[in-house]
Scaffold this motif. Structure first.
Motif, PDB file in Angstrom:
ATOM      1  N   THR A 253       3.373  27.247 -16.136  1.00 42.51           N
ATOM      2  CA  THR A 253       4.417  26.664 -16.988  1.00 42.51           C
ATOM      3  C   THR A 253       5.672  26.377 -16.185  1.00 42.51           C
ATOM      4  O   THR A 253       6.308  25.346 -16.363  1.00 42.51           O
ATOM      5  CB  THR A 253       4.753  27.626 -18.143  1.00 42.51           C
ATOM      6  OG1 THR A 253       3.546  28.172 -18.643  1.00 42.51           O
ATOM      7  CG2 THR A 253       5.485  26.924 -19.259  1.00 42.51           C
TER       8      THR A 253
ATOM      9  N   ALA B 232       5.240  23.232 -14.308  1.00 43.16           N
ATOM     10  CA  ALA B 232       5.291  22.091 -15.217  1.00 43.16           C
ATOM     11  C   ALA B 232       6.732  21.781 -15.614  1.00 43.16           C
ATOM     12  O   ALA B 232       7.122  20.617 -15.730  1.00 43.16           O
ATOM     13  CB  ALA B 232       4.450  22.385 -16.452  1.00 43.16           C
ATOM     14  N   ILE B 233       7.530  22.851 -15.795  1.00 42.54           N
ATOM     15  CA  ILE B 233       8.938  22.648 -16.154  1.00 42.54           C
ATOM     16  C   ILE B 233       9.674  21.961 -15.008  1.00 42.54           C
ATOM     17  O   ILE B 233      10.455  21.036 -15.216  1.00 42.54           O
ATOM     18  CB  ILE B 233       9.605  24.003 -16.499  1.00 42.54           C
ATOM     19  CG1 ILE B 233       9.050  24.542 -17.815  1.00 42.54           C
ATOM     20  CG2 ILE B 233      11.123  23.853 -16.602  1.00 42.54           C
ATOM     21  CD1 ILE B 233       9.504  25.950 -18.141  1.00 42.54           C
TER      22      ILE B 233
ATOM     23  N   LYS C 201       9.129  18.374 -14.983  1.00 40.80           N
ATOM     24  CA  LYS C 201       9.934  17.721 -16.022  1.00 40.80           C
ATOM     25  C   LYS C 201      11.378  17.531 -15.560  1.00 40.80           C
ATOM     26  O   LYS C 201      11.990  16.501 -15.821  1.00 40.80           O
ATOM     27  CB  LYS C 201       9.923  18.563 -17.307  1.00 40.80           C
ATOM     28  CG  LYS C 201       8.586  18.593 -18.017  1.00 40.80           C
ATOM     29  CD  LYS C 201       8.438  17.378 -18.909  1.00 40.80           C
ATOM     30  CE  LYS C 201       7.178  17.434 -19.740  1.00 40.80           C
ATOM     31  NZ  LYS C 201       5.942  17.627 -18.982  1.00 40.80           N
TER      32      LYS C 201
ATOM     33  N   SER D 182       5.713  21.821 -21.824  1.00 42.20           N
ATOM     34  CA  SER D 182       4.764  22.326 -20.837  1.00 42.20           C
ATOM     35  C   SER D 182       3.742  23.254 -21.465  1.00 42.20           C
ATOM     36  O   SER D 182       2.613  23.336 -21.014  1.00 42.20           O
ATOM     37  CB  SER D 182       5.501  23.088 -19.731  1.00 42.20           C
ATOM     38  OG  SER D 182       6.565  22.316 -19.253  1.00 42.20           O
ATOM     39  N   ASN D 183       4.160  23.994 -22.479  1.00 41.76           N
ATOM     40  CA  ASN D 183       3.244  24.904 -23.142  1.00 41.76           C
ATOM     41  C   ASN D 183       3.561  24.920 -24.646  1.00 41.76           C
ATOM     42  O   ASN D 183       4.448  25.632 -25.080  1.00 41.76           O
ATOM     43  CB  ASN D 183       3.390  26.311 -22.536  1.00 41.76           C
ATOM     44  CG  ASN D 183       2.450  27.301 -23.190  1.00 41.76           C
ATOM     45  OD1 ASN D 183       1.697  26.963 -24.095  1.00 41.76           O
ATOM     46  ND2 ASN D 183       2.498  28.538 -22.731  1.00 41.76           N
TER      47      ASN D 183
END
Lengths: 206, 188
Positions: free
Chosen positions: A84, A87-88, A91, A160-161
């Protein structure tokens, strides 16, 4: 009857049951042990009678640390999984146009909590560990209404989650307006359900 | 039948016991002491490193924001079922009803504090309107600490109050508290 015969020799205590017990307990503690996660922040959470344990997965924690100057609270953000976090970071790259190299990404993915503005993030990741620790003592994610980056963090984390749940871990002496701002931010993100992290206190007898 | 079975199983046991008694004399003894030492050393290590106090969580639900676009009005509630708490640092100002509020003050002490007030108010509302009809409105004041926030939510959990709402404080209520504080200073 046979037991008394042993008295002739010097007294020897049979240690076997003791060893059994000791190893049984060791096994138990070895299997249940969960080493304390290194926490960058020292937060003294208030106690409550709530006894639901904090879920270990799919959780984002908004930490509020006391300010060394006494007023306000400093806001930090953390998610549980490495995946996560990466993924952040993706972003953040997309949204703000920063470019992070592999080393910075790697470092970001292992930091449990981040408390800097997006503008400072790259510089922060290039600091040494000791410097980062010193830095953590006086930084915060901006939460003013004009520059509310906490909202962005929450948005990115939920992107992301999608299963992620939100918990607030705040120092008990944090002035309420800071908490009110965080709750306001959560409301703006359409989050109306969240958790407060507390330590257990005995339930009073009614 | 049962007695027979009992007798049968009893007899061989006795035989075994007497046979066992001779064995330990010849068996070499192993000194278990170092093993115990090691065992307890490891045990101590694991006991000390275990996180005993796992953090707990308290669920909070806040009402959604109502904007002009939504075309929904905030739910209306009967003033007779309401108690409003204005939570300050370690102190709670409260009033019942909505019109002409008369402020009182209490604290978080377990026996005489807010719990007693809430239970009394609940008994009053229950007598008139039935069970689970009381609504608690919680308004946090700016000088409150996070601790007070957790404490008041905790109080709700302790008395098992399901209907409560977290609402922003109004300027009128702030004034009301200011006035109350002033009059209290004068009298004391």
């Amino acid at each position: 009857m046979a037991k008394f015969k042993a008295k002739k020799q010097n007294i020897a205590i049979d240690m076997t049951p003791m060893v059994d017990l000791a190893f049984l307990l060791i096994t138990f503690f070895m299997l249940t042990v969960k080493f304390r996660a290194p926490e960058s922040l020292e937060v003294h959470v208030p106690s409550s009678i709530a006894d639901t344990p904090l879920p270990a997965q799919d959780i984002m924690v908004i930490s509020v640390a006391p300010d060394s100057s006494g007023g306000g609270g400093r806001v930090f953000f953390g998610v549980d999984s490495k995946h996560t976090r990466l993924a952040i970071l993706e972003k953040i790259q997309e949204r703000y146009g920063y470019v992070f190299d592999d080393r910075e990404k790697q470092l970001f993915s292992v930091l449990p909590e981040i408390g800097v503005a997006f503008e400072q993030l790259k510089a922060y990741l290039n600091l040494s560990e000791a410097e980062r620790k010193a830095f953590d003592k006086h930084t915060s994610i901006p939460i003013d209404s004009t520059n509310n980056q906490l909202g962005q963090w929450i948005l990115f984390a939920r992107y992301s989650n999608p299963k992620i749940r939100i918990a607030i871990r705040s120092d008990e002496k944090t002035p309420y307006p800071v908490i009110a701002r965080i709750i306001e931010t959560l409301k703006d993100q359409k989050v109306h359900r969240f958790n407060l992290i507390t330590t257990l206190e005995a339930q009073p007898k009614s | 039948m049962a007695a027979e079975v009992g007798g049968d199983s009893g007899a061989p046991k006795k035989g075994k016991k007497s046979g066992k008694a001779h064995k330990p004399k010849k068996r070499p003894r192993i000194d278990m002491t170092p093993m115990v030492d090691l065992g307890f050393l490891l045990l101590t290590f694991f006991v000390l490193t275990t996180t005993m106090s796992t953090p707990n969580t308290m669920p909070v639900v806040v009402p959604p924001k109502i904007t002009e676009k939504d075309e929904v009005e905030p739910p209306k509630i009967s003033e007779r079922k309401v108690i409003t708490l204005l939570v300050s640092r370690g102190k709670i100002y409260y009033y019942t009803g909505i019109e002409n509020p008369e402020l009182h003050v209490t604290d978080f002490s377990p026996k005489t504090g807010i719990r007693k007030t809430l239970l009394e108010r609940r008994a009053e509302v229950e007598a008139n309107y039935g069970k689970d009809e009381m609504i608690v409105i919680i308004k946090m004041m700016d000088d409150a600490h996070y601790r007070d926030f957790v404490d008041i939510l905790d109080e709700m959990a302790v008395i098992n109050q399901k209907k409560y709402a977290l609402v922003d404080i109004t300027p009128e209520e702030k004034e009301l508290v200011e006035e109350y504080r002033k009059t209290m200073e004068k009298t004391s």
